[in-house]
Design a protein around this motif. Structure first.
Motif, PDB file in Angstrom:
ATOM      1  N   PRO A  96       0.734  -1.067  -0.103  1.00  0.00           N
ATOM      2  CA  PRO A  96      -0.089   0.037   0.013  1.00  0.00           C
ATOM      3  C   PRO A  96       0.955   1.171  -0.131  1.00  0.00           C
ATOM      4  N   ALA A 153      -3.846   4.018  -0.197  1.00  0.00           N
ATOM      5  CA  ALA A 153      -4.017   4.317   1.122  1.00  0.00           C
ATOM      6  C   ALA A 153      -3.936   5.759   1.997  1.00  0.00           C
ATOM      7  N   GLU A 173      -7.152   1.496   2.873  1.00  0.00           N
ATOM      8  CA  GLU A 173      -6.619   1.533   4.060  1.00  0.00           C
ATOM      9  C   GLU A 173      -6.528   2.718   4.706  1.00  0.00           C
TER      10      GLU A 173
END
Length: 367
Positions: free
Chosen positions: A238, A262, A288
């Motif tokens: 990420p 993210a 995320e």
């Protein structure tokens, strides 16, 4: 419950050592304590953390905008009229730290009014978070020694590593030294603060892949539009937008344009109200989040864990909650305590904090 006055108190507390990173370095916490007073005698508090090399705010500008612009707009307002209050704050461009501190102080008041913690008001998911410790620029062995000390003292097993220096090889040596010292059980991730070019970052990520890094944050500037998109597309982990995603709109653009996968959420930058909007946006898009740190002191850390613990998505990863340990002193009568690598939400209504007035008098800069 109506606002009767707002204090903006500048203070400065030295760090035990400078924290250095690609976009600057800090030697002291030059923050602004914000207090919102109400007609029933309650006082909501929060910390404004200016970072001039990132957001353009200074200690003086935070005090000025609160005293000269925001206070006249907000005195007499209902504490619970947050949308109307944010509408008034939004008329003034920028000033994220000042606006965020006011927002969090209002949430503190709301919690005090109804006898509930801010975490309960926001969502009440859990009562604690795992802690990540941020390591600033230093020689490889000294950074490894600090990580070992923090792990052994506080049980912290997650570390954010500041990179972005040139030559890149020094940063790679740091990451190798950390992995060797901490072993495979520690989680490591890197933050470049826009210090590398896209091509440098791509080469570094290939080298870092064998070290098991879990996140890469702001390795190159988001303004390098094509380079950033090219880099993120090939990243195997990420890729976190932080200072390039300071509003819900910027977070949406970063994710939809392929500039990140993210988002770092910082309550010092988006308060509680807009941090929720960023968080819910990320949930809707399947991205995320990580709870970031604006080199917060104790009060800022209390705010971060209060928000992070309130939601499942924001408590999933370790939050950056330990850099108050780098300060030589602080303002709370009851400091946060990290135990077994976790930090608990405060007991009591609102934020559950009390300011030590003697310490504030010692460190304030306006007298």
């Amino acid at each position: 419950m109506r606002i009767t006055g707002i204090e903006a108190v500048p203070y400065a507390i030295p760090y035990t050592k400078p924290l250095k990173f690609a976009s600057g370095e800090v030697h002291a916490a030059e923050h602004v304590l914000v207090r919102v007073h109400t007609d029933d005698g309650a006082v909501g508090v929060a910390d404004a953390v200016p970072r001039p090399f990132t957001y353009g705010e200074t200690q003086a500008s935070v005090v000025a905008v609160i005293e000269r612009i925001f206070t006249p707009q907000l005195v007499g307002e209902d504490v619970f009229a947050r949308e109307r209050i944010h509408g008034r704050l939004h008329r003034t461009v920028g000033n994220p730290a000042a606006k965020s501190a006011l927002d969090m102080a209002l949430w503190d008041l709301a919690g005090q009014s109804c006898g509930r913690s801010v975490t309960e008001l926001l969502g009440g998911h859990t009562d604690r978070m795992r802690v990540s410790h941020m390591l600033g620029f230093d020689a490889p062995q000294r950074m490894a020694d600090e990580a070992l000390r923090v792990r052994d003292t506080y049980g912290i097993a997650v570390f954010k590593v500041k990179v972005g220096r040139r030559p890149v090889g020094l940063d790679l040596d740091v990451c190798r030294a950390l992995r060797s010292a901490l072993g495979d059980e520690a989680e490591l991730y890197v933050d470049g603060n826009r210090g590398w070019t896209a091509s440098e970052a791509a080469a570094a990520l290939r080298e870092l892949d064998e070290l098991g890094m879990t996140l890469a944050e702001e390795l190159c500037p988001a303004d390098d539009v094509l380079g950033r998109r090219w880099l993120v597309a090939q990243s195997r982990i990420p890729f976190v937008a932080d200072e390039s995603a300071t509003t819900p709109a910027e977070a949406a653009r970063s994710l939809l344009d392929g500039a990140a996968t993210a988002i770092s959420v910082k309550t010092a930058r988006t308060g509680f109200t807009h941090s929720q909007r960023v968080l819910f946006l990320c949930e809707g898009l399947g991205a995320e989040v990580v709870m970031g740190n604006q080199i917060d002191g104790q009060l800022g850390t209390v705010c971060t864990v209060a928000f992070g613990a309130a939601h499942a998505a924001s408590s999933r990863r370790a939050g950056e909650l330990s850099n108050f340990l780098d300060m030589s002193d602080d303002l709370l009568t009851d400091p946060p305590v990290i135990t077994d690598g976790t930090l608990a939400v405060r007991d009591g209504p609102g934020l559950g904090v009390v300011i030590d007035d003697a310490k504030l008098a010692r460190y304030r800069q306006d007298r």
